[in-house]
Design an enzyme around this catalytic site. Structure first.
Site, PDB file in Angstrom:
ATOM      1  N   SER A  88      40.745  42.422  38.088  1.00 55.29           N
ATOM      2  CA  SER A  88      40.106  43.520  39.858  1.00 55.29           C
ATOM      3  C   SER A  88      40.896  45.139  38.863  1.00 55.29           C
ATOM      4  O   SER A  88      40.267  45.424  39.655  1.00 55.29           O
ATOM      5  CB  SER A  88      39.988  42.900  40.567  1.00 55.29           C
ATOM      6  OG  SER A  88      38.964  42.209  41.504  1.00 55.29           O
ATOM      7  N   LYS A  91      38.750  47.524  36.814  1.00 54.66           N
ATOM      8  CA  LYS A  91      37.667  47.694  38.359  1.00 54.66           C
ATOM      9  C   LYS A  91      38.035  49.739  38.021  1.00 54.66           C
ATOM     10  O   LYS A  91      36.832  50.558  37.802  1.00 54.66           O
ATOM     11  CB  LYS A  91      37.736  47.526  39.935  1.00 54.66           C
ATOM     12  CG  LYS A  91      37.162  46.237  40.032  1.00 54.66           C
ATOM     13  CD  LYS A  91      37.637  45.490  41.330  1.00 54.66           C
ATOM     14  CE  LYS A  91      36.252  44.129  40.825  1.00 54.66           C
ATOM     15  NZ  LYS A  91      36.990  43.045  41.910  1.00 54.66           N
ATOM     16  N   TYR A 209      30.300  41.859  33.347  1.00 54.77           N
ATOM     17  CA  TYR A 209      31.283  42.362  34.316  1.00 54.77           C
ATOM     18  C   TYR A 209      32.374  40.828  34.239  1.00 54.77           C
ATOM     19  O   TYR A 209      33.919  41.088  33.906  1.00 54.77           O
ATOM     20  CB  TYR A 209      31.129  41.841  35.786  1.00 54.77           C
ATOM     21  CG  TYR A 209      31.790  41.903  36.737  1.00 54.77           C
ATOM     22  CD1 TYR A 209      32.528  42.568  37.089  1.00 54.77           C
ATOM     23  CD2 TYR A 209      31.825  40.414  37.247  1.00 54.77           C
ATOM     24  CE1 TYR A 209      33.861  42.663  38.690  1.00 54.77           C
ATOM     25  CE2 TYR A 209      32.888  40.538  38.681  1.00 54.77           C
ATOM     26  CZ  TYR A 209      33.388  41.669  38.326  1.00 54.77           C
ATOM     27  OH  TYR A 209      34.774  41.301  39.780  1.00 54.77           O
ATOM     28  N   TYR A 261      42.648  45.350  47.626  1.00 51.16           N
ATOM     29  CA  TYR A 261      41.830  44.507  48.879  1.00 51.16           C
ATOM     30  C   TYR A 261      41.814  44.548  50.692  1.00 51.16           C
ATOM     31  O   TYR A 261      42.287  46.029  50.208  1.00 51.16           O
ATOM     32  CB  TYR A 261      42.485  42.870  48.677  1.00 51.16           C
ATOM     33  CG  TYR A 261      42.159  42.608  47.104  1.00 51.16           C
ATOM     34  CD1 TYR A 261      41.306  42.392  46.594  1.00 51.16           C
ATOM     35  CD2 TYR A 261      43.306  42.249  46.363  1.00 51.16           C
ATOM     36  CE1 TYR A 261      40.628  41.910  45.117  1.00 51.16           C
ATOM     37  CE2 TYR A 261      43.465  42.035  44.726  1.00 51.16           C
ATOM     38  CZ  TYR A 261      41.991  41.724  44.492  1.00 51.16           C
ATOM     39  OH  TYR A 261      41.770  41.403  42.790  1.00 51.16           O
ATOM     40  N   VAL A 279      43.721  39.304  40.770  1.00 53.45           N
ATOM     41  CA  VAL A 279      43.792  38.046  41.113  1.00 53.45           C
ATOM     42  C   VAL A 279      44.368  37.004  39.847  1.00 53.45           C
ATOM     43  O   VAL A 279      45.194  36.222  39.893  1.00 53.45           O
ATOM     44  CB  VAL A 279      42.824  36.339  41.354  1.00 53.45           C
ATOM     45  CG1 VAL A 279      42.278  37.658  42.635  1.00 53.45           C
ATOM     46  CG2 VAL A 279      41.845  37.020  40.485  1.00 53.45           C
TER      47      VAL A 279
HETATM   48  N1  GLU Z   1      37.294  37.562  38.152  1.00 57.84           N
HETATM   49  C1  GLU Z   1      37.200  38.154  39.205  1.00 57.84           C
HETATM   50  C2  GLU Z   1      36.236  37.848  39.834  1.00 57.84           C
HETATM   51  O1  GLU Z   1      35.219  38.846  40.420  1.00 57.84           O
HETATM   52  C3  GLU Z   1      38.168  39.321  39.662  1.00 57.84           C
HETATM   53  C4  GLU Z   1      38.212  39.665  41.189  1.00 57.84           C
HETATM   54  C5  GLU Z   1      39.593  40.031  41.448  1.00 57.84           C
HETATM   55  O2  GLU Z   1      40.800  40.279  40.858  1.00 57.84           O
HETATM   56  O3  GLU Z   1      39.898  40.461  42.584  1.00 57.84           O
HETATM   57  O4  GLU Z   1      35.519  36.837  40.696  1.00 57.84           O
END
Ligand code: GLU
Length: 325
Positions: A88, A91, A209, A261, A279
């Site tokens: 993430s 992002k 993605y 988060y 994550v």
């Molecule tokens: N590839 C992960 C997903 O989309 C990213 C999640 C994350 O790092 O929050 O589920």
């Protein structure tokens, strides 16, 4: 892996695009070493992400930190050259690419900026945040390019530039793992499609993605990205402007409210700087006008943030008065 040499305490390899000044920072390094030793025991309190098998293969006892000042000076400690996937933490870079391609107004017509529990995001309410999966999936569709391969390539080039490392690529095993265990993201993407929020082919958008989440970085790369954001869009110790200062302000503000988060509020109190976690165990922190910080600690707390990484950032913030509040 040849692209990521083992940890070492010497000048970065000349292959680096933006070779750091790399003057040793003994006081800073001593501080990082001490904080790292204090925080290492916290790695035992977290758990590896296991929603895809590949991430569960990490070593939960690892912890690394890398700091790059706006003056270009670099300091590090621990497992800072261990490669891991950006997840993430991509992002904010996705958001930057979409903002550069479309401008603020066009992006805001699709994704908002307000903090909201990612699990409550929904196309019905119109609350889609670029730091949550739904928002990031929509953002993939906003990146310009003749094909999705081209869009991803443009994102990868921007990531390499921001990270100061032209060798950055994707971890194929994680990418395949993401793609074959992507039911939740598929469900979110089809929901977006059904509400008219995704114009393109769902599988093509998702592929972009999944690739984006699988980009392989290390702590230095995250620190460098943070340093560019802290330096208002300019590369550290350089006059080269990568994106307008106004966009750094925009992204940093969203990171402050939504980057960690459901733990973003608590992080604002304990650490007090814009940051994004993933994550894979990475945290990219931005100390406006001062430095970028990259953390690796794959043992996560219940909210999905690196347990020991947050401890380390909290102590560093106290020691150096980093909180913006
Ligand atoms: N590839 C992960 C997903 O989309 C990213 C999640 C994350 O790092 O929050 O589920």
């Amino acid at each position: 892996c040849a692209a990521f040499p083992a940890p070492r305490k010497q000048a970065a390899s000349p292959a680096r695009l933006f070779a750091p000044q790399n003057e040793r920072q003994p006081v800073m390094e001593e501080l990082l070493e001490r904080l790292l030793a204090e925080c290492l025991p916290y790695t035992a309190q977290g758990r590896l992400a296991d929603y895809i098998p590949e991430l569960a293969k990490a070593d939960p006892s690892m912890l690394g930190v890398y700091v790059i000042g706006n003056d270009g000076k670099e300091s590090w400690a621990g497992d800072c050259r261990q490669p891991f996937t950006i997840q993430s933490v991509i992002k904010p870079i996705l958001l930057l690419q979409a903002l550069l391609d479309n401008g603020v107004e066009a992006v805001q017509r699709r994704v908002g900026v307000d903090a909201i529990n990612p699990r409550d995001q929904s196309p019905y309410s119109g609350h889609i945040n670029p730091m949550a999966n739904m928002g990031a999936i929509v953002i993939c569709s906003l990146i310009h390019g003749g094909s999705y391969a081209e869009r991803f390539q443009r994102l990868l080039e921007l990531t390499r530039l921001l990270a100061g490392d032209e060798r950055i690529g994707i971890d194929e095993d994680v990418y395949h793992s993401e793609k074959s265990h992507g039911s939740k993201n598929r469900a979110l993407a089809y929901l977006l499609k059904s509400y008219g929020l995704l114009d393109d082919d769902v599988e093509e958008v998702l592929d972009c993605y999944f690739r984006a989440c699988s980009i392989r970085v290390d702590c230095r790369a995250l620190a460098h990205i943070g340093a560019v954001l802290s330096n208002r869009g300019r590369l550290p110790n350089s006059s080269r402007q990568i994106f307008p200062a106004e966009l750094a302000r925009y992204v940093n503000a969203i990171l402050t409210t939504c980057g960690m988060y459901d733990g973003s509020g608590e992080f604002a109190i304990r650490v007090g700087v814009p940051a994004k976690s993933g994550v894979g165990g990475g945290i990219m922190a931005v100390v406006p006008t001062r430095m970028g910080i990259g953390i690796y600690g794959p043992a996560l707390d219940r909210k999905g943030n690196s347990v020991a990484g947050i401890q380390l950032l909290e102590r560093l913030s106290r020691a150096l008065y980093l909180s913006i509040f």
